[in-house]
Design an enzyme around this catalytic site. Structure first.
Site, PDB file in Angstrom:
ATOM      1  N   SER A  78      -1.587  46.962  15.015  1.00  0.00           N
ATOM      2  CA  SER A  78      -1.878  47.938  15.968  1.00  0.00           C
ATOM      3  C   SER A  78      -3.111  48.734  15.248  1.00  0.00           C
ATOM      4  O   SER A  78      -3.017  48.895  13.950  1.00  0.00           O
ATOM      5  CB  SER A  78      -0.909  48.976  16.379  1.00  0.00           C
ATOM      6  OG  SER A  78      -0.367  49.837  15.481  1.00  0.00           O
ATOM      7  N   ASP A  79      -3.772  49.253  16.073  1.00  0.00           N
ATOM      8  CA  ASP A  79      -4.663  50.386  15.680  1.00  0.00           C
ATOM      9  C   ASP A  79      -3.764  51.635  15.591  1.00  0.00           C
ATOM     10  O   ASP A  79      -2.602  51.594  16.176  1.00  0.00           O
ATOM     11  CB  ASP A  79      -5.640  50.924  16.881  1.00  0.00           C
ATOM     12  CG  ASP A  79      -6.609  51.403  16.011  1.00  0.00           C
ATOM     13  OD1 ASP A  79      -6.732  52.027  14.992  1.00  0.00           O
ATOM     14  OD2 ASP A  79      -7.784  51.785  16.933  1.00  0.00           O
ATOM     15  N   TRP A  80      -3.845  52.449  14.645  1.00  0.00           N
ATOM     16  CA  TRP A  80      -3.182  53.652  14.211  1.00  0.00           C
ATOM     17  C   TRP A  80      -2.813  54.419  15.558  1.00  0.00           C
ATOM     18  O   TRP A  80      -3.765  55.085  15.793  1.00  0.00           O
ATOM     19  CB  TRP A  80      -3.712  54.531  12.971  1.00  0.00           C
ATOM     20  CG  TRP A  80      -3.470  53.913  12.026  1.00  0.00           C
ATOM     21  CD1 TRP A  80      -3.053  54.769  10.859  1.00  0.00           C
ATOM     22  CD2 TRP A  80      -3.531  52.734  11.213  1.00  0.00           C
ATOM     23  NE1 TRP A  80      -2.991  53.901   9.648  1.00  0.00           N
ATOM     24  CE2 TRP A  80      -3.146  52.516   9.621  1.00  0.00           C
ATOM     25  CE3 TRP A  80      -4.018  51.156  11.831  1.00  0.00           C
ATOM     26  CZ2 TRP A  80      -3.128  51.484   8.850  1.00  0.00           C
ATOM     27  CZ3 TRP A  80      -4.055  50.342  10.973  1.00  0.00           C
ATOM     28  CH2 TRP A  80      -3.403  50.353   9.456  1.00  0.00           C
ATOM     29  N   GLY A  81      -1.477  54.373  15.774  1.00  0.00           N
ATOM     30  CA  GLY A  81      -1.197  55.234  17.124  1.00  0.00           C
ATOM     31  C   GLY A  81      -1.273  54.257  18.432  1.00  0.00           C
ATOM     32  O   GLY A  81      -1.207  55.029  19.265  1.00  0.00           O
ATOM     33  N   ALA A  82      -1.476  53.062  18.407  1.00  0.00           N
ATOM     34  CA  ALA A  82      -1.889  52.445  19.651  1.00  0.00           C
ATOM     35  C   ALA A  82      -0.845  51.975  20.594  1.00  0.00           C
ATOM     36  O   ALA A  82      -0.895  51.611  21.574  1.00  0.00           O
ATOM     37  CB  ALA A  82      -2.907  51.183  19.349  1.00  0.00           C
TER      38      ALA A  82
END
Length: 764
Positions: free
Chosen positions: A220-224
């Site tokens: 994931s993108d960070w916090g996605a």
């Protein structure tokens, strides 16, 4: 996976151990590995709480610049160097490259992305990945997918039709995945047609793995990630950052309750484990910082685009010509954008120092504006002051600003050539731009200096295109310097003094004004949705389709020499089309030409752009020499996505291959017949009369039915529909009528009970 690897272990390893490490599982002997930001440098966080404070590393030119080289081999070398630096810092995965398309010039993160074209993007990114991974370091292809804006980026739904999605926004991802197999693919924050990328089974499993054969890990993108259970079910493997105890527990509970197939969690955990194992196989290493700085300088010099050079103002003589260097950016360079890709450079070259060192003549500097003034946007007024007013009441004419302008004008008058450094100040992750205009103080500096010195050169520093009209008409030379990384100052001096012959070409169109842009009416959306209303016509495709004038077209760039093109020849091969064209350096300097092949299909059955880039080559040619340039167009790149069949289809016909120096500078053309793919769309009762007649078998069967009706009409026994079918002019009117509805009309030549048999026979 061994039996001791419990469900709890599997859940734990599918989220991060902290911000920059995977989770270690000591009971299974699995260590943590390091991942860190890229993509134009290794942004290893330094000790302390500042996420953006990094360990020194080479800041290579960001993608906005490196894409302008149009040189895949140069991107491969950059990837190799990044791999060496990752190994030196024990980094397993570098988070890059970013390959989202530049849908709008306002995109705040455009400086991290390559182009508005999927072929150029895909070819360059493929070599970047190959270079990095040749060093035993994994790439993270991002942001998957349709992440073309920063406004509401965590939630916005990119609403885009399937053909546009496939042909434009997924095409570069498909190329890199199928040709380079990046170790990881990073899912985006946003939704695609209402579904979060992190929870999109169609995107992460059906397309990425099942269709494209992706073998690696989806991170994931960070916090996605919104819901860990839905994410694992969709095909996402690693949630970052971590740890995420609540998400781990939710996964265990979902498996225990039968709400999540345990095989899916096992598969994701195994992919993380495989990544860790692969990372452990890479040897430690080091790198030569001076050599990498030299490479950064080479790439930066090749990235510079010469937009204008009237009267041969450039290159500058290295002696006997005094130079006024004007603008704070010459002394305090802008060399990268803001956000997660921000690199702490190993050294930083400024243009003022490098210009001074490049000439034996006098070099004088004036600040022109302050960094604070550079951040001020032009005032929003109905009219702008004319040149006679600009000195006193124009933008940027505060007392301190006026003093700096007056000093710059005085210096410009006293020198043979004035080089003005200006640019943008707002390109950063997390926010889109609101204008294409230069800051007011920069516009005032250009105007005043150009009036004082007719030999004025403007050098731009910017992470996305800027409006150049009308001010560029007042200067004879314009240099697009982008954000060039830590060696940008040296690279600019190299180009200005002719040590490097400029060969950069625009990877995005510079419009006359923002309102001309194809995305203008549908960017950045509202109420959680952004409609991709321009469809296939992103960037130059849209400008060309509307025959819209532009400031500088896609693919454009000048040189200190000239190139002439011979006659192009194109032949179809089993794998696509081969194009050959002789190119001659007809000037007095060695230089590079970027030869571009655009393709169209006149009379196509589907909507297409007037021309689309399909192949290119950056070719070095000595003065007076001729080189035969060979361009290979993949057959798959000629295909369109047929929404009826749900697959790629190459339409047969005589394709026009246009070869030239930009999308608007076509030098030679060739026509090549390309055979069609077998692609018959099955007929149904909802197919129209026209579609039935367009199909050979359908036309035969329907023709027989209509012939019988016509015969009956001649006997006077038929109803009005049969009579219409007997009249060619009336038959045209029936062309859009679905067969099922035709059968409902009184006196129709078809009955409802005949339709199923007719469809079966047509599709047999």
């Amino acid at each position: 996976m061994s039996s001791e690897f419990s469900t709890a272990d599997q859940a734990a390893i599918t989220s991060g151990g902290d911000f920059w490490h995977t989770a270690a599982v000591e009971s299974a002997g699995i260590p943590a590995v390091t991942v860190t930001d890229g993509p134009h440098g290794v942004r290893m966080q330094a000790s302390g709480g500042d996420l953006l404070a990094g360990v020194p590393a080479t800041c290579f030119p960001p993608a906005v610049a490196s894409a302008s080289t149009w040189d895949p081999e140069l991107l491969r070398r950059m990837g190799e160097a990044l791999g060496d630096e990752c190994r030196a810092q024990d980094v397993a995965v570098l988070l890059g490259p970013g390959i989202n398309l530049k849908r709008s010039p306002l995109g705040g993160r455009n400086f991290e992305y390559f182009s508005e074209d999927p072929i150029l993007t895909g070819v360059l990114a493929t070599e970047w990945v190959r270079g990095l991974q040749s060093k035993g370091v994994g790439a993270s292809l991002k942001h998957f997918a349709v992440n073309s804006q920063e406004t509401d980026r965590m939630r916005v739904s990119a609403d885009v039709d399937e053909r546009t999605l496939r042909e434009i926004y997924l095409r570069a991802f498909q190329r890199v995945v199928t040709q380079a197999q990046p170790w990881t693919v990073m899912c985006a924050y946003n939704k695609i047609n209402g579904v979060y990328a992190s929870e999109n089974h169609w995107l992460l499993t059906e397309v990425l793995r099942d269709e494209w054969g992706f073998e690696g890990l989806v991170v994931s993108d960070w916090g996605a990630v919104v819901d860990r259970v839905k994410a694992i079910a969709a095909g996402l493997d690693l949630t970052m950052p971590g740890p995420d105890a609540d998400g781990d527990a939710a996964l265990c509970e979902a498996v225990e309750a039968g709400q999540l197939d345990p095989a899916l969690l096992r598969a994701s955990a195994q992919r993380v484990r495989d990544l860790v194992t692969k990372a452990g196989e890479r040897p430690a290493g080091g790198y030569d910082a001076a050599a990498h700085h030299a490479l950064a300088r080479e790439i930066a010099g090749r990235s510079v685009v010469l937009l204008k050079n009237e009267g041969g103002v450039l290159p500058l003589a290295r002696s006997g010509v005094s130079v006024a260097v004007l603008g704070e950016f010459a002394r305090t360079p802008r060399y990268q954008g803001g956000g997660s890709s921000q690199i702490t450079p190993t050294q930083l070259d400024d243009a003022l120092t490098q210009i001074t060192a490049a000439t034996s003549a006098a070099v004088r500097f004036a600040q022109g504006y302050t960094v604070e003034e550079a951040g001020a946007a032009p005032a929003e007024t109905d009219s702008q002051p004319d040149s006679s007013e600009a000195g006193s009441s124009g933008a940027g004419s505060s007392q301190p600003g006026e003093a700096l302008l007056a000093e710059a004008v005085a210096v410009a008058r006293e020198c043979d050539v004035a080089v003005v450094f200006v640019g943008s100040v707002h390109e950063t992750e997390g926010a889109d731009r609101d204008s294409l205009d230069l800051p007011a103080a920069h516009l005032a500096l250009i105007e005043r200096v150009a009036a004082a010195n007719p030999r004025t050169v403007v050098v731009l520093s910017n992470g996305a295109v800027l409006a150049t009209k009308p001010w560029d008409e007042s200067v004879p030379a314009l240099v697009e310097g982008w954000l060039l990384g830590q060696a940008g100052g040296s690279a600019i001096a190299d180009v200005l003094f002719g040590r490097v012959n400029p060969s950069g070409r625009l990877a995005e169109t510079i419009p006359l004004k923002l309102a001309d842009h194809p995305s203008y009416l549908d960017f950045p959306g509202e109420h959680g949705h952004v409609r991709y209303g321009e469809g296939l016509h992103i960037g130059y495709r849209g400008f060309d389709a509307r025959e819209q004038p532009v400031a500088y077209p896609f693919g454009f760039g000048l040189s200190y020499t000239t190139f002439t093109y011979g006659t192009a020849r194109a032949v179809a091969t089993e794998t696509g089309v081969e194009v050959r064209v002789p190119v001659t350096n007809s000037g007095g300097r060695a230089g590079r030409e970027v030869v571009q092949a655009y393709v169209s299909l006149p009379g196509s059955r589907v909507r297409r752009a007037p021309r689309e880039l399909k192949a290119f080559a950056s070719v070095e040619i000595a003065a007076g020499e001729t080189t035969e340039v060979v361009l290979g167009i993949d057959r798959g790149d000629l295909a369109y996505w047929d929404t009826r069949l749900g697959r790629w289809v190459v339409e047969g016909g005589d394709y026009l291959v246009s070869v030239g120096a930009s999308s608007r500078d076509i030098r030679t053309e060739a026509t090549v017949p390309v055979p069609a793919d077998a692609a018959r769309v099955p007929l149904t009762t909802e197919s129209s009369v026209g579609e039935w007649f367009a199909d050979p078998r359908g036309a035969q069967l329907l023709g027989e039915a209509f012939a019988r009706a016509a015969a009956e009409a001649s006997d006077g026994d038929a109803g009005p529909m049969s009579a219409m079918a007997a009249d060619p002019a009336m038959l045209m009117m029936l062309g859009s009528l679905p067969l099922s509805r035709m059968a409902t009309f009184p006196g129709s030549p078809l009955r409802a009970d005949q339709l199923d048999k007719l469809v079966t026979e047509a599709n047999a």
